[in-house]
Design an enzyme around this catalytic site. Structure first.
Site, PDB file in Angstrom:
ATOM      1  N   THR A 123     -23.871  47.377  24.193  1.00 19.35           N
ATOM      2  CA  THR A 123     -23.260  48.389  23.324  1.00 19.35           C
ATOM      3  C   THR A 123     -22.307  49.272  24.127  1.00 19.35           C
ATOM      4  O   THR A 123     -21.197  49.594  23.665  1.00 19.35           O
ATOM      5  CB  THR A 123     -24.351  49.252  22.668  1.00 19.35           C
ATOM      6  OG1 THR A 123     -25.245  48.404  21.940  1.00 19.35           O
ATOM      7  CG2 THR A 123     -23.754  50.276  21.724  1.00 19.35           C
ATOM      8  N   HIS A 153     -25.591  37.573  23.850  1.00 17.38           N
ATOM      9  CA  HIS A 153     -26.668  37.555  24.835  1.00 17.38           C
ATOM     10  C   HIS A 153     -27.043  36.117  25.189  1.00 17.38           C
ATOM     11  O   HIS A 153     -28.034  35.895  25.890  1.00 17.38           O
ATOM     12  CB  HIS A 153     -27.925  38.251  24.278  1.00 17.38           C
ATOM     13  CG  HIS A 153     -27.805  39.741  24.172  1.00 17.38           C
ATOM     14  ND1 HIS A 153     -27.265  40.508  25.165  1.00 17.38           N
ATOM     15  CD2 HIS A 153     -28.182  40.607  23.194  1.00 17.38           C
ATOM     16  CE1 HIS A 153     -27.307  41.793  24.800  1.00 17.38           C
ATOM     17  NE2 HIS A 153     -27.850  41.876  23.613  1.00 17.38           N
ATOM     18  N   SER A 193     -24.555  60.644  25.369  1.00 17.18           N
ATOM     19  CA  SER A 193     -24.739  61.669  24.342  1.00 17.18           C
ATOM     20  C   SER A 193     -23.732  61.511  23.214  1.00 17.18           C
ATOM     21  O   SER A 193     -24.066  61.685  22.032  1.00 17.18           O
ATOM     22  CB  SER A 193     -24.639  63.065  24.956  1.00 17.18           C
ATOM     23  OG  SER A 193     -23.375  63.254  25.571  1.00 17.18           O
TER      24      SER A 193
END
Length: 229
Positions: A3, A41, A163
């Site tokens: 990600t 993956h 964040s």
């Protein structure tokens, strides 16, 4: 790590313009090869021949396998399309046996990084991204042939901080329906830290992991950017 790399590449290719990264879900910007293309993956034996023939650029993100198993365990608890992981102890044994989705971590990393001379492959670790994100972004951009200005790197670093990504609905998977991901089990963007395994492994589990890690990697000349203790 996957990600994270999706966000970094989105921002590199847009020269730091965050519009697409804040308006288009990341799975639409970088669809999964298991479904279409771009992110995957899958182990190298599935893809390497086609990638060599197409001369495709490949970025391989690796991570301390102890943190990988913790992250994967929590993802299993959320993902309704994956088997129930059971206890962490049970899941850890399956991980070490290579009987989890995508198979053995050891074979996966040795397989892909064993192709470095045959593929146009850029290898980076989650730990490197965590330690120095701006330098990592600069290296990736240069390798892609997309050199960035310092201000563009600063914008990317800010947007790709954990964040920031954790609060971005285009990244944090909160848009995924509850029948696919059970959001009551936690957040997809959980902690984003290095060494979270220390809060999950018992001393005996750590000893077992260390033993199997040494056995699996003893003949490998690969060098990693993480601490196993």
């Amino acid at each position: 790590g996957t990600t994270w790399m999706q966000e970094i590449l989105t921002l590199i290719l847009s020269k730091g313009d965050p519009e697409s990264a804040t308006t288009i879900p990341n799975w639409a910007r970088a669809p999964w090869l298991e479904q279409r293309y771009c992110s995957t993956h899958l182990p190298c034996q599935v893809l390497a021949p086609a990638l060599r023939q197409a001369k495709t650029k490949v970025i391989y993100v690796a991570r301390n396998p102890k943190d990988v198993v913790v992250s994967f365990y929590h993802f299993h608890k959320m993902a309704k399309f994956l088997p129930d992981p059971g206890s962490f102890e049970d899941f850890l044994l399956h991980f070490l046996d290579g009987t989890v989705q995508y198979g053995s971590w050891f074979q996966h990393i040795k397989g892909w990084l064993g192709q470095q001379l045959d593929l146009d492959l850029f290898y980076i670790t989650y730990e490197e991204l965590h330690k120095d994100l701006s330098r990592s972004v600069e290296r990736i951009a240069d390798w892609l042939g997309f050199p960035l200005q310092p201000e563009e790197i600063r914008v990317i670093e800010q947007h790709c901080s954990f964040s920031s990504m954790r609060e971005n609905a285009m990244v944090n998977y909160t848009l995924i329906p509850c029948e696919i991901m059970d959001h009551s089990q936690g957040r997809f963007m959980r902690k984003g830290m290095v060494g979270d395994w220390k809060d999950h492994f018992s001393p005996l589990q750590n000893m077992l992991f260390q033993k199997i890690y040494r056995e699996e990697m003893q003949d490998s000349s690969l060098r990693f950017h993480w601490a196993m203790d």
